[in-house]
Design a protein around this motif. Structure first.
Motif, short mmCIF file in Angstrom:
data_model
loop_
_atom_site.label_atom_id
_atom_site.label_comp_id
_atom_site.label_asym_id
_atom_site.label_seq_id
_atom_site.Cartn_x
_atom_site.Cartn_y
_atom_site.Cartn_z
N ARG A 169 9.92 -11.08 27.47
CA ARG A 169 11.36 -10.96 27.26
C ARG A 169 11.75 -11.36 25.85
N SER A 170 11.05 -12.36 25.30
CA SER A 170 11.37 -12.81 23.95
C SER A 170 10.99 -11.76 22.91
N ILE A 171 9.97 -10.94 23.21
CA ILE A 171 9.60 -9.85 22.31
C ILE A 171 10.66 -8.75 22.38
N VAL A 172 11.03 -8.37 23.59
CA VAL A 172 12.03 -7.31 23.78
C VAL A 172 13.38 -7.74 23.19
N GLY A 173 13.71 -9.03 23.36
CA GLY A 173 15.01 -9.53 22.90
C GLY A 173 14.98 -10.13 21.52
N ARG A 174 14.03 -9.72 20.69
CA ARG A 174 13.92 -10.28 19.35
C ARG A 174 15.21 -10.06 18.56
N LYS A 175 15.44 -10.93 17.58
CA LYS A 175 16.68 -10.84 16.80
C LYS A 175 16.35 -11.01 15.32
N ALA A 176 17.32 -10.66 14.50
CA ALA A 176 17.12 -10.80 13.06
C ALA A 176 16.84 -12.25 12.72
N TYR A 177 15.85 -12.47 11.87
CA TYR A 177 15.50 -13.84 11.50
C TYR A 177 16.49 -14.36 10.48
N TYR A 234 10.81 -6.77 -0.39
CA TYR A 234 10.33 -5.51 0.19
C TYR A 234 11.39 -4.76 0.98
N ASN A 235 12.56 -5.38 1.14
CA ASN A 235 13.70 -4.71 1.78
C ASN A 235 13.33 -4.15 3.16
N ILE A 236 12.69 -4.97 3.98
CA ILE A 236 12.36 -4.57 5.35
C ILE A 236 13.07 -5.49 6.34
N LYS A 237 13.19 -5.04 7.56
CA LYS A 237 13.84 -5.83 8.60
C LYS A 237 12.91 -6.97 9.03
N ILE A 238 13.45 -8.18 9.10
CA ILE A 238 12.67 -9.33 9.54
C ILE A 238 13.32 -9.88 10.81
N THR A 239 12.54 -9.93 11.88
CA THR A 239 13.05 -10.42 13.16
C THR A 239 12.17 -11.57 13.65
N SER A 240 12.67 -12.28 14.65
CA SER A 240 11.87 -13.33 15.29
C SER A 240 12.02 -13.19 16.80
N ILE A 241 11.05 -13.70 17.52
CA ILE A 241 11.14 -13.63 18.98
C ILE A 241 12.33 -14.46 19.44
N THR A 270 0.83 -1.21 0.00
CA THR A 270 0.00 0.00 0.00
C THR A 270 0.87 1.26 0.00
N ASP A 271 0.37 2.31 -0.64
CA ASP A 271 1.13 3.56 -0.76
C ASP A 271 1.43 4.19 0.59
N ASP A 272 0.52 3.98 1.56
CA ASP A 272 0.70 4.61 2.87
C ASP A 272 1.36 3.68 3.89
N SER A 273 1.94 2.59 3.41
CA SER A 273 2.58 1.63 4.32
C SER A 273 3.76 2.28 5.04
N GLU A 274 3.78 2.12 6.36
CA GLU A 274 4.88 2.64 7.19
C GLU A 274 5.75 1.51 7.73
N VAL A 275 5.49 0.28 7.26
CA VAL A 275 6.14 -0.90 7.84
C VAL A 275 7.63 -0.94 7.52
N LYS A 276 8.44 -1.06 8.59
CA LYS A 276 9.88 -1.18 8.45
C LYS A 276 10.40 -2.50 9.02
N GLU A 277 9.54 -3.16 9.81
CA GLU A 277 9.97 -4.41 10.44
C GLU A 277 8.79 -5.37 10.53
N VAL A 278 9.06 -6.65 10.27
CA VAL A 278 8.08 -7.71 10.50
C VAL A 278 8.68 -8.65 11.53
N LEU A 279 7.98 -8.79 12.64
CA LEU A 279 8.42 -9.66 13.74
C LEU A 279 7.65 -10.98 13.65
#
Length: 203
Positions: free
Chosen positions: A193-201, A166-173, A134-143
């Motif tokens: 804690r797993s959300i706060v400590g998420r890392k690159a997938y 899509y060249n966005i950051k992809i992380t996992s819990i 979407t044109d108004d997408s603000e997404v920079k990360e997918v967890l």
């Protein structure tokens, strides 16, 4: 099991169809309801009927909702730069209860499981990709907050491949969540804690 009336038996049979409730527990619940004022029992019946007939699913994230768009997607105070991908609304609720996440969500409706006949086309993956377009997408990360199972990992790997253009950051819990465990049964502190400590997938 013998019942004093057919009405009790019918109620017990229906209540015992709920997960985790056997015939004895169902009988206790039925007898408890029988002791309550009729108004209270009617309120319960109305709530259950409304649950089944009026519940909607968010057109954006597929969360359970009272309207076409859920309260989380409508909330402009949420961080719109991150989307947390979960299997079910139960997992979404578990993460919300940690109070450690303030972004948006996307509910897949399950995980890829060929043995159970669940393919990528059966999940809400295409609508996730549409949210990137979407044109108004603000997404920079997918967890990716999926269960630490083979099916969860397969789904995470598939989504990661689909998101690469899509060249966005992809992380996992973080794997504070035990391997092989279901997300909804993880305690809130560990999950938070797993959300706060998420890392690159790393697919």
């Amino acid at each position: 099991m013998e019942y004093p009336s057919k009405l009790i038996e019918d109620a017990v049979n229906e209540i015992s169809k709920l997960p985790g409730i056997g015939k004895k527990s169902a009988l206790r619940l039925a007898l408890h309801l029988l002791k309550q004022d009729e108004d209270r029992t009617q309120s319960l019946a109305d709530a259950l009927v409304n649950l089944r007939t009026k519940t909607q699913y968010c057109q954006i994230c597929h969360n359970i909702a009272d309207a076409p768009v859920c309260a989380i997607c409508q909330n402009r105070q949420r961080d719109r730069s991150i989307i947390c991908v979960v299997e079910t609304a139960t997992d979404l609720i578990a993460i919300e209860n940690t109070s450690q996440y303030r972004g948006l969500y996307h509910v897949l409706g399950g995980v890829i499981s060929p043995l159970d006949g669940i393919s990528p086309g059966d999940l809400a993956i295409d609508s996730l990709l549409q949210r990137m377009n979407t044109d108004d997408s603000e997404v920079k990360e997918v967890l990716l907050a999926l269960s630490a199972t083979m099916e969860g990992d397969t789904t995470a790997f598939f989504i990661t491949k689909k998101l690469k253009p899509y060249n966005i950051k992809i992380t996992s819990i973080a794997r504070g969540v035990p391997i092989g465990s279901e997300l909804e049964y993880t305690d809130e502190i560990t999950l938070g804690r797993s959300i706060v400590g998420r890392k690159a997938y790393e697919g």
